[in-house]
Design a protein around this motif. Structure first.
Motif, PDB file in Angstrom:
ATOM      1  N   THR A   8      28.428  36.877  38.410  1.00 54.13           N
ATOM      2  CA  THR A   8      29.146  35.800  38.060  1.00 54.13           C
ATOM      3  C   THR A   8      28.835  34.985  36.758  1.00 54.13           C
ATOM      4  O   THR A   8      27.690  35.033  36.366  1.00 54.13           O
ATOM      5  N   GLY A   9      29.722  34.690  36.174  1.00 52.94           N
ATOM      6  CA  GLY A   9      29.349  33.968  34.777  1.00 52.94           C
ATOM      7  C   GLY A   9      29.686  32.362  35.160  1.00 52.94           C
ATOM      8  O   GLY A   9      29.501  31.512  34.094  1.00 52.94           O
ATOM      9  N   ASN A  10      29.963  31.955  36.423  1.00 50.84           N
ATOM     10  CA  ASN A  10      30.518  30.513  36.755  1.00 50.84           C
ATOM     11  C   ASN A  10      29.244  29.948  37.569  1.00 50.84           C
ATOM     12  O   ASN A  10      28.785  30.259  38.553  1.00 50.84           O
ATOM     13  N   LYS A  48      29.936  28.189  40.855  1.00 50.64           N
ATOM     14  CA  LYS A  48      30.071  29.076  41.932  1.00 50.64           C
ATOM     15  C   LYS A  48      28.511  29.151  42.415  1.00 50.64           C
ATOM     16  O   LYS A  48      28.168  29.383  43.602  1.00 50.64           O
ATOM     17  N   LYS A 107      36.170  45.183  41.408  1.00 52.17           N
ATOM     18  CA  LYS A 107      35.263  44.375  40.364  1.00 52.17           C
ATOM     19  C   LYS A 107      34.069  44.665  41.286  1.00 52.17           C
ATOM     20  O   LYS A 107      32.855  44.848  40.225  1.00 52.17           O
ATOM     21  N   THR A 135      38.207  33.449  43.436  1.00 55.47           N
ATOM     22  CA  THR A 135      38.739  32.313  44.027  1.00 55.47           C
ATOM     23  C   THR A 135      40.130  32.147  43.369  1.00 55.47           C
ATOM     24  O   THR A 135      40.551  32.307  42.082  1.00 55.47           O
ATOM     25  N   LYS A 163      42.717  30.631  37.284  1.00 49.66           N
ATOM     26  CA  LYS A 163      41.805  30.187  36.273  1.00 49.66           C
ATOM     27  C   LYS A 163      42.614  29.817  34.787  1.00 49.66           C
ATOM     28  O   LYS A 163      42.451  29.212  34.050  1.00 49.66           O
ATOM     29  N   PHE A 177      34.002  20.587  38.615  1.00 48.67           N
ATOM     30  CA  PHE A 177      34.297  21.805  38.949  1.00 48.67           C
ATOM     31  C   PHE A 177      35.832  22.219  38.875  1.00 48.67           C
ATOM     32  O   PHE A 177      36.360  21.729  39.817  1.00 48.67           O
ATOM     33  N   TRP A 185      39.316  23.020  39.850  1.00 45.73           N
ATOM     34  CA  TRP A 185      40.433  22.227  40.389  1.00 45.73           C
ATOM     35  C   TRP A 185      40.079  21.353  41.417  1.00 45.73           C
ATOM     36  O   TRP A 185      40.971  20.984  42.255  1.00 45.73           O
ATOM     37  N   ASP A 186      38.927  21.151  41.620  1.00 45.25           N
ATOM     38  CA  ASP A 186      38.250  20.418  42.884  1.00 45.25           C
ATOM     39  C   ASP A 186      38.904  18.850  42.813  1.00 45.25           C
ATOM     40  O   ASP A 186      39.269  18.464  44.127  1.00 45.25           O
ATOM     41  N   LYS A 198      31.557  19.635  51.203  1.00 52.23           N
ATOM     42  CA  LYS A 198      32.511  20.549  50.799  1.00 52.23           C
ATOM     43  C   LYS A 198      31.940  22.044  51.187  1.00 52.23           C
ATOM     44  O   LYS A 198      32.658  22.787  51.538  1.00 52.23           O
ATOM     45  N   HIS A 227      36.462  27.107  51.517  1.00 50.44           N
ATOM     46  CA  HIS A 227      37.011  28.510  51.287  1.00 50.44           C
ATOM     47  C   HIS A 227      35.612  29.359  51.175  1.00 50.44           C
ATOM     48  O   HIS A 227      35.533  30.465  51.608  1.00 50.44           O
ATOM     49  N   ARG A 228      34.752  29.005  50.286  1.00 46.45           N
ATOM     50  CA  ARG A 228      33.456  29.688  49.597  1.00 46.45           C
ATOM     51  C   ARG A 228      32.664  29.947  50.971  1.00 46.45           C
ATOM     52  O   ARG A 228      32.171  30.972  51.374  1.00 46.45           O
TER      53      ARG A 228
HETATM   54  O1  LIG Z   1      37.702  23.481  41.894  1.00 48.93           O
HETATM   55  C1  LIG Z   1      37.109  24.562  42.138  1.00 48.93           C
HETATM   56  N1  LIG Z   1      36.584  24.590  43.236  1.00 48.93           N
HETATM   57  C2  LIG Z   1      36.221  25.777  43.648  1.00 48.93           C
HETATM   58  O2  LIG Z   1      35.434  25.908  44.775  1.00 48.93           O
HETATM   59  C3  LIG Z   1      36.157  26.924  42.674  1.00 48.93           C
HETATM   60  N2  LIG Z   1      35.760  28.226  42.630  1.00 48.93           N
HETATM   61  C4  LIG Z   1      36.265  28.518  41.514  1.00 48.93           C
HETATM   62  N3  LIG Z   1      37.130  27.834  40.802  1.00 48.93           N
HETATM   63  C5  LIG Z   1      37.812  27.957  39.641  1.00 48.93           C
HETATM   64  O3  LIG Z   1      38.688  28.646  39.977  1.00 48.93           O
HETATM   65  C6  LIG Z   1      38.975  29.818  38.853  1.00 48.93           C
HETATM   66  C7  LIG Z   1      38.671  31.031  39.667  1.00 48.93           C
HETATM   67  O4  LIG Z   1      38.354  32.148  38.685  1.00 48.93           O
HETATM   68  P1  LIG Z   1      37.163  33.108  39.368  1.00 48.93           P
HETATM   69  O5  LIG Z   1      36.957  33.100  40.747  1.00 48.93           O
HETATM   70  O6  LIG Z   1      37.614  34.252  38.431  1.00 48.93           O
HETATM   71  O7  LIG Z   1      35.878  32.351  38.633  1.00 48.93           O
HETATM   72  P2  LIG Z   1      35.018  32.684  37.199  1.00 48.93           P
HETATM   73  O8  LIG Z   1      35.704  33.773  36.342  1.00 48.93           O
HETATM   74  O9  LIG Z   1      34.877  31.478  36.524  1.00 48.93           O
HETATM   75  O10 LIG Z   1      33.813  33.078  37.504  1.00 48.93           O
HETATM   76  P3  LIG Z   1      33.389  34.893  37.606  1.00 48.93           P
HETATM   77  O11 LIG Z   1      34.577  35.515  37.959  1.00 48.93           O
HETATM   78  O12 LIG Z   1      32.510  35.112  36.599  1.00 48.93           O
HETATM   79  O13 LIG Z   1      32.632  34.671  38.978  1.00 48.93           O
HETATM   80  C8  LIG Z   1      37.931  29.314  37.749  1.00 48.93           C
HETATM   81  O14 LIG Z   1      38.736  28.549  36.906  1.00 48.93           O
HETATM   82  C9  LIG Z   1      36.707  28.710  38.604  1.00 48.93           C
HETATM   83  O15 LIG Z   1      36.172  27.745  37.713  1.00 48.93           O
HETATM   84  C10 LIG Z   1      37.068  26.605  41.436  1.00 48.93           C
HETATM   85  N4  LIG Z   1      37.424  25.417  41.243  1.00 48.93           N
END
Ligand SMILES: O=c1[nH]c(=O)c2ncn([C@@H]3O[C@H](COP(=O)(O)OP(=O)(O)OP(=O)(O)O)[C@@H](O)[C@H]3O)c2[nH]1
Ligand SMILES: [Mg+2]
Length: 196
Positions: free
Chosen positions: A10-12, A15, A50, A75, A91, A150, A152-153, A173, A178-179
């Motif tokens: 992940t780059g997040n 998460k 992926k 997500t 996203k 974070f 759309w929290d 949380k 969901h996570r």
């Molecule tokens: O309010 C939130 N509560 C959460 O619990 C949550 N989990 C993910 N997100 C956001 O929803 C989009 C999903 O995109 P996403 O799953 O592809 O993530 P990402 O691209 O940032 O990371 P990754 O794919 O490298 O793991 C991105 O904008 C994330 O920032 C969240 N927002």
């Protein structure tokens, strides 16, 4: 027994922090950012593909490191009035329209209900087929409330709570999200596997 080490691709950072909080007692979760192509389609297929790409890349980049598996997670935020959209495209919607836009999209609809969906894939090696786990939390979309740290929290109000994800403390949380619901299934799967 020694904790197993899994690589969360992940780059997040948000998460990763949540996953370490949820699984930290059982798993040693390290992260590695790999730039993977953005696929389109149904969430399970996106996640599986992926994961297959991620594990190949991890085996190449981290060869020599002892790892017990690779995880990827996507997500989605799904509006019931819109048949599940924005879904996996949240996203980009968040990026282009912000919290306000994500509320306005629902202006013409009575139904503000939505669910957060975590699609998680785990694989032990590139020779295996990934296992997919889905975790869902139902709620509704509200004008933004709480810290904006974070995604759309601030606009997601989970059912049964009067606080948005952003207003809830992290432990709460992480006990209803969901996570959490997806990773809980992964942990049971790994536990059952270990006793086989
Ligand atoms: O309010 C939130 N509560 C959460 O619990 C949550 N989990 C993910 N997100 C956001 O929803 C989009 C999903 O995109 P996403 O799953 O592809 O993530 P990402 O691209 O940032 O990371 P990754 O794919 O490298 O793991 C991105 O904008 C994330 O920032 C969240 N927002
Ligand atoms: Mg992503």
């Amino acid at each position: 027994m020694q904790k197993r080490t899994v690589v969360f691709v992940t780059g997040n950072a948000n998460k990763l922090r949540e996953v370490q909080q949820i699984c930290g007692e059982t798993l040693n979760v390290i992260s590695h950012s790999v730039d993977l192509p953005e696929l389109q389609g149904e969430v399970e297929d996106i996640s599986k593909e992926k994961c297959k790409l991620a594990v190949k890349e991890i085996e190449r980049e981290l060869s020599g490191t002892s790892i017990d598996g690779v995880i990827v997670e996507d997500t989605s935020l799904c509006y019931n009035a819109l048949g599940g959209l924005p879904g996996p495209y949240i996203k980009w919607f968040l990026d282009k329209t912000g919290h306000d836009g994500l509320n306005k999209i629902l202006a013409g609809y009575e139904d503000k209900s939505a669910y957060a969906l975590c699609t998680l894939s785990f694989v032990k090696s590139s020779k295996d087929e990934p296992n997919v786990f889905l975790g869902k939390t139902h709620g509704k979309i509200v004008p933004a409330r709480g810290p904006n740290s974070f995604g759309w929290d601030p606009i997601f109000l989970p059912d049964g709570f009067d606080k948005t994800y952003a207003e809830l403390d992290k432990d709460t949380k992480n006990s209803i999200s969901h996570r959490y619901r997806a990773f809980e299934q992964l942990l049971s799967f790994l536990q059952i596997e270990q006793t086989k």
